[in-house]
Design a protein around this motif. Structure first.
Motif, PDB file in Angstrom:
ATOM      1  N   LYS A  45       0.851  -1.193  -0.236  1.00 33.84           N
ATOM      2  CA  LYS A  45       0.051  -0.077  -0.033  1.00 33.84           C
ATOM      3  C   LYS A  45       0.888   1.251  -0.109  1.00 33.84           C
ATOM      4  CE  LYS A  45      -3.945  -2.201   0.435  1.00 33.84           C
ATOM      5  NZ  LYS A  45      -5.126  -2.144  -0.504  1.00 33.84           N
ATOM      6  N   ILE A  46       0.332   2.298  -0.747  1.00 33.69           N
ATOM      7  CA  ILE A  46       1.050   3.756  -0.689  1.00 33.69           C
ATOM      8  C   ILE A  46       0.031   4.442   0.129  1.00 33.69           C
ATOM      9  CG2 ILE A  46       1.751   5.637  -2.034  1.00 33.69           C
ATOM     10  CD1 ILE A  46       2.427   3.485  -4.135  1.00 33.69           C
ATOM     11  N   HIS A  47       0.579   5.307   1.116  1.00 34.73           N
ATOM     12  CA  HIS A  47      -0.094   6.155   2.211  1.00 34.73           C
ATOM     13  C   HIS A  47      -0.059   7.471   1.656  1.00 34.73           C
ATOM     14  CE1 HIS A  47      -1.463   2.482   4.535  1.00 34.73           C
ATOM     15  NE2 HIS A  47      -0.311   2.180   4.271  1.00 34.73           N
ATOM     16  N   ILE A  48      -0.892   8.286   1.510  1.00 36.94           N
ATOM     17  CA  ILE A  48      -0.902   9.658   1.382  1.00 36.94           C
ATOM     18  C   ILE A  48      -1.742  10.384   2.422  1.00 36.94           C
ATOM     19  CG2 ILE A  48      -1.441  11.453  -0.388  1.00 36.94           C
ATOM     20  CD1 ILE A  48      -1.626   9.282  -2.656  1.00 36.94           C
ATOM     21  N   ARG A  49      -1.084  11.042   3.298  1.00 33.25           N
ATOM     22  CA  ARG A  49      -1.559  11.891   4.206  1.00 33.25           C
ATOM     23  C   ARG A  49      -1.432  13.259   4.142  1.00 33.25           C
ATOM     24  NH1 ARG A  49       0.924   7.091   6.391  1.00 33.25           N
ATOM     25  NH2 ARG A  49      -0.476   6.046   7.748  1.00 33.25           N
ATOM     26  N   VAL A  50      -2.040  13.855   4.942  1.00 25.72           N
ATOM     27  CA  VAL A  50      -1.906  15.161   5.060  1.00 25.72           C
ATOM     28  C   VAL A  50      -1.776  15.726   6.400  1.00 25.72           C
ATOM     29  CG1 VAL A  50      -3.308  17.618   4.950  1.00 25.72           C
ATOM     30  CG2 VAL A  50      -3.560  15.883   3.074  1.00 25.72           C
ATOM     31  N   GLN A  51      -0.959  16.582   6.822  1.00 28.01           N
ATOM     32  CA  GLN A  51      -0.411  17.044   8.080  1.00 28.01           C
ATOM     33  C   GLN A  51      -0.594  18.456   8.231  1.00 28.01           C
ATOM     34  OE1 GLN A  51       3.578  15.613   9.269  1.00 28.01           O
ATOM     35  NE2 GLN A  51       3.176  16.453  11.405  1.00 28.01           N
ATOM     36  N   GLN A  52      -1.472  18.752   9.329  1.00 29.28           N
ATOM     37  CA  GLN A  52      -1.490  20.250   9.383  1.00 29.28           C
ATOM     38  C   GLN A  52      -0.510  20.945  10.073  1.00 29.28           C
ATOM     39  OE1 GLN A  52      -4.770  21.470   8.604  1.00 29.28           O
ATOM     40  NE2 GLN A  52      -4.017  23.578   8.951  1.00 29.28           N
ATOM     41  N   ARG A  53       0.238  21.886   9.480  1.00 32.60           N
ATOM     42  CA  ARG A  53       1.215  22.644   9.982  1.00 32.60           C
ATOM     43  C   ARG A  53       0.590  23.970  11.179  1.00 32.60           C
ATOM     44  NH1 ARG A  53       5.652  25.403   7.266  1.00 32.60           N
ATOM     45  NH2 ARG A  53       4.018  26.526   6.252  1.00 32.60           N
ATOM     46  N   LEU A  61       2.122  13.946   2.876  1.00 32.23           N
ATOM     47  CA  LEU A  61       3.034  13.058   2.975  1.00 32.23           C
ATOM     48  C   LEU A  61       2.903  11.778   2.311  1.00 32.23           C
ATOM     49  CD1 LEU A  61       3.453  13.134   6.981  1.00 32.23           C
ATOM     50  CD2 LEU A  61       5.156  14.112   5.424  1.00 32.23           C
ATOM     51  N   VAL A  62       3.949  11.208   1.636  1.00 29.10           N
ATOM     52  CA  VAL A  62       3.761  10.046   0.588  1.00 29.10           C
ATOM     53  C   VAL A  62       4.878   9.172   0.943  1.00 29.10           C
ATOM     54  CG1 VAL A  62       3.660   9.192  -1.902  1.00 29.10           C
ATOM     55  CG2 VAL A  62       2.892  11.522  -1.445  1.00 29.10           C
ATOM     56  N   ARG A 119      -1.288   0.830  -8.862  1.00 30.41           N
ATOM     57  CA  ARG A 119      -2.699   0.795  -9.280  1.00 30.41           C
ATOM     58  C   ARG A 119      -3.587   1.638  -8.432  1.00 30.41           C
ATOM     59  NH1 ARG A 119      -1.051  -4.282  -9.449  1.00 30.41           N
ATOM     60  NH2 ARG A 119      -2.284  -4.890  -7.649  1.00 30.41           N
ATOM     61  N   VAL A 120      -4.649   1.637  -8.654  1.00 33.09           N
ATOM     62  CA  VAL A 120      -5.532   2.589  -7.780  1.00 33.09           C
ATOM     63  C   VAL A 120      -5.928   1.662  -6.461  1.00 33.09           C
ATOM     64  CG1 VAL A 120      -8.159   3.707  -7.704  1.00 33.09           C
ATOM     65  CG2 VAL A 120      -6.928   3.553  -9.704  1.00 33.09           C
ATOM     66  N   GLY A 121      -6.026   0.573  -6.590  1.00 33.42           N
ATOM     67  CA  GLY A 121      -6.126  -0.356  -5.314  1.00 33.42           C
ATOM     68  C   GLY A 121      -5.287   0.021  -4.106  1.00 33.42           C
ATOM     69  N   GLN A 122      -4.085   0.117  -4.617  1.00 36.78           N
ATOM     70  CA  GLN A 122      -2.871   0.443  -3.658  1.00 36.78           C
ATOM     71  C   GLN A 122      -2.788   1.365  -2.923  1.00 36.78           C
ATOM     72  OE1 GLN A 122      -0.004  -0.906  -6.943  1.00 36.78           O
ATOM     73  NE2 GLN A 122       0.985  -1.967  -5.014  1.00 36.78           N
ATOM     74  N   ILE A 123      -3.468   2.469  -3.446  1.00 34.99           N
ATOM     75  CA  ILE A 123      -3.535   3.746  -2.831  1.00 34.99           C
ATOM     76  C   ILE A 123      -4.441   3.916  -1.508  1.00 34.99           C
ATOM     77  CG2 ILE A 123      -3.393   6.359  -3.300  1.00 34.99           C
ATOM     78  CD1 ILE A 123      -2.448   5.793  -6.050  1.00 34.99           C
ATOM     79  N   VAL A 124      -3.901   4.404  -0.634  1.00 32.94           N
ATOM     80  CA  VAL A 124      -4.834   4.702   0.580  1.00 32.94           C
ATOM     81  C   VAL A 124      -4.625   6.249   1.093  1.00 32.94           C
ATOM     82  CG1 VAL A 124      -5.228   4.298   2.969  1.00 32.94           C
ATOM     83  CG2 VAL A 124      -4.532   2.535   1.618  1.00 32.94           C
ATOM     84  N   ILE A 125      -5.647   7.058   0.786  1.00 30.69           N
ATOM     85  CA  ILE A 125      -5.657   8.494   1.356  1.00 30.69           C
ATOM     86  C   ILE A 125      -6.399   8.750   2.664  1.00 30.69           C
ATOM     87  CG2 ILE A 125      -6.486  10.736   0.515  1.00 30.69           C
ATOM     88  CD1 ILE A 125      -6.578   9.716  -2.345  1.00 30.69           C
ATOM     89  N   HIS A 126      -5.157   9.328   3.398  1.00 31.82           N
ATOM     90  CA  HIS A 126      -5.787   9.585   4.676  1.00 31.82           C
ATOM     91  C   HIS A 126      -5.876  11.176   4.944  1.00 31.82           C
ATOM     92  CE1 HIS A 126      -4.398   5.860   6.142  1.00 31.82           C
ATOM     93  NE2 HIS A 126      -3.488   5.958   5.317  1.00 31.82           N
ATOM     94  N   GLY A 127      -6.476  11.595   6.030  1.00 36.65           N
ATOM     95  CA  GLY A 127      -6.401  13.188   6.433  1.00 36.65           C
ATOM     96  C   GLY A 127      -8.020  13.362   6.373  1.00 36.65           C
ATOM     97  N   PHE A 128      -8.254  14.784   6.500  1.00 34.86           N
ATOM     98  CA  PHE A 128      -9.676  15.502   6.521  1.00 34.86           C
ATOM     99  C   PHE A 128     -10.490  15.520   5.392  1.00 34.86           C
ATOM    100  CE2 PHE A 128      -6.181  18.234   6.793  1.00 34.86           C
ATOM    101  CZ  PHE A 128      -6.424  19.163   5.951  1.00 34.86           C
TER     102      PHE A 128
END
Length: 128
Positions: A45-53, A61-62, A119-128
């Motif tokens: 899995k590839i995790h894509i996150r957003v972190q608030q500054r 973050l990727v 692929r699309v199934g490998q990507i996990v998007i986290h965040g608000f």
């Protein structure tokens, strides 16, 4: 998917001249048109996150990109295509994390899929 074939057998040596029907079924469940990429390949899995500054500022973050990829070139392509700043950092586990300024979650996902990095199934998007 279940395929069935009806075969007509004409019995010329029998007394009645009517054709006899026999069902032959194919018991193998195989779809010739199935996408081969969905069944095989890398399942990481590839995790894509957003972190608030602070305030309205945030960073994307990727993490989880494969080790055999040139992550430095991918980061450079992210920076050029999204018109943002970016950096590479090392994870505590030894993996590399791409940091991008701003909320670039959807841009990163579209880029990774368009360039066939994953692929699309490998990507996990986290965040608000």
């Amino acid at each position: 998917r279940f395929f069935a074939v009806r075969v007509l057998i004409f019995a010329s040596n029998q007394k009645d001249s009517f054709p006899k029907a026999m069902d032959i079924t194919n018991l193998k469940n195989f779809d010739a048109f199935a996408d081969a990429d969905e069944e095989s390949g890398d399942t990481s899995k590839i995790h894509i996150r957003v972190q608030q500054r602070n305030g309205r500022k945030c960073i994307t973050l990727v993490e989880g990109l494969a080790d055999d990829l040139d992550i430095k070139r991918i980061c450079k392509a992210f920076k050029k295509n999204f018109s943002c700043n970016g950096a590479l950092t090392k994870d505590a586990d030894g993996g590399e994390i791409v940091q991008l300024s701003g909320d670039q979650r959807t841009n990163v996902k579209d880029f990774l899929v368009d360039q066939e990095i994953c692929r699309v199934g490998q990507i996990v998007i986290h965040g608000f």
